[in-house]
Scaffold this motif. Sequence first.
Motif, PDB file in Angstrom:
ATOM      1  N   GLU A   1       6.057   6.410  -4.758  1.00 21.64           N
ATOM      2  CA  GLU A   1       4.906   6.882  -5.534  1.00 21.64           C
ATOM      3  C   GLU A   1       5.201   6.949  -7.028  1.00 21.64           C
ATOM      4  O   GLU A   1       4.302   6.728  -7.840  1.00 21.64           O
ATOM      5  CB  GLU A   1       4.442   8.241  -5.017  1.00 21.64           C
TER       6      GLU A   1
ATOM      7  N   LYS B   1       1.331  -1.633  -6.211  1.00 21.47           N
ATOM      8  CA  LYS B   1       0.325  -1.203  -5.237  1.00 21.47           C
ATOM      9  C   LYS B   1      -0.846  -2.183  -5.248  1.00 21.47           C
ATOM     10  O   LYS B   1      -1.281  -2.631  -6.302  1.00 21.47           O
ATOM     11  CB  LYS B   1      -0.153   0.211  -5.565  1.00 21.47           C
TER      12      LYS B   1
ATOM     13  N   GLU C   1       4.670   3.520  -8.164  1.00 16.06           N
ATOM     14  CA  GLU C   1       3.431   2.974  -7.607  1.00 16.06           C
ATOM     15  C   GLU C   1       3.635   1.566  -7.049  1.00 16.06           C
ATOM     16  O   GLU C   1       2.918   0.625  -7.373  1.00 16.06           O
ATOM     17  CB  GLU C   1       2.306   3.001  -8.635  1.00 16.06           C
TER      18      GLU C   1
ATOM     19  N   TYR D   1       7.631   2.280   0.009  1.00 12.44           N
ATOM     20  CA  TYR D   1       6.714   2.536  -1.110  1.00 12.44           C
ATOM     21  C   TYR D   1       7.215   3.767  -1.864  1.00 12.44           C
ATOM     22  O   TYR D   1       7.568   4.789  -1.270  1.00 12.44           O
ATOM     23  CB  TYR D   1       5.286   2.763  -0.613  1.00 12.44           C
TER      24      TYR D   1
ATOM     25  N   THR E   1       0.855  -1.187   0.000  1.00 12.52           N
ATOM     26  CA  THR E   1       0.000   0.000   0.000  1.00 12.52           C
ATOM     27  C   THR E   1       0.896   1.242   0.000  1.00 12.52           C
ATOM     28  O   THR E   1       2.094   1.140   0.245  1.00 12.52           O
ATOM     29  CB  THR E   1      -0.908   0.051   1.252  1.00 12.52           C
ATOM     30  N   PRO E   2       0.320   2.419  -0.239  1.00 15.19           N
ATOM     31  CA  PRO E   2       1.130   3.639  -0.151  1.00 15.19           C
ATOM     32  C   PRO E   2       1.730   3.862   1.245  1.00 15.19           C
ATOM     33  O   PRO E   2       2.696   4.609   1.386  1.00 15.19           O
ATOM     34  CB  PRO E   2       0.129   4.751  -0.511  1.00 15.19           C
TER      35      PRO E   2
END
Length: 151
Positions: A45, A98, A48, A43, A37-38
């Motif tokens: 962005e 993600k 992703e 993680y 997950t974020p």
Amino acid sequence: MNNYSIEQVVPHDAPMILIEQLVEYSDESATCSVTITPQSPFYNEQIEGVPSYIGIEYMAQSIAAYAGALANDINEAVRIGFLIGTRKYKTHQARFCKNSELTIYVHKLYQDESGLSVFECQISENKKILCDAKINVFQPEDPLEFIRENQ
């Protein structure tokens, strides 16, 4: 098999516990899981997801969960161990995407009396292997003494 939270079997503190659950374990193997997950550590962005090289740490923490569960089963303290290295880490993609629900499987191939062990490891999603490796770990009888002696 007993049900342990990941905090009970992995000798790390948040935010460095990267895996979420010890799904099952036996005398020779364990299965753990994590959902990307974020909020996942590491993680990114821009991609992703989490870079697939973090899979080595997912594998190492799954080995720690395996060892911690076995220690808890016989009322021993969970001890720290050391990731010594990996051989043939193969990844079939650059990232863990993600919302991926990853399954990490570790199987002990070898363990000697000194605490050195070799595990065969795989990370998969929906039974598709995303990466695999052989991981070498070391868990001395007294980790703090070992650290003091080797500084």
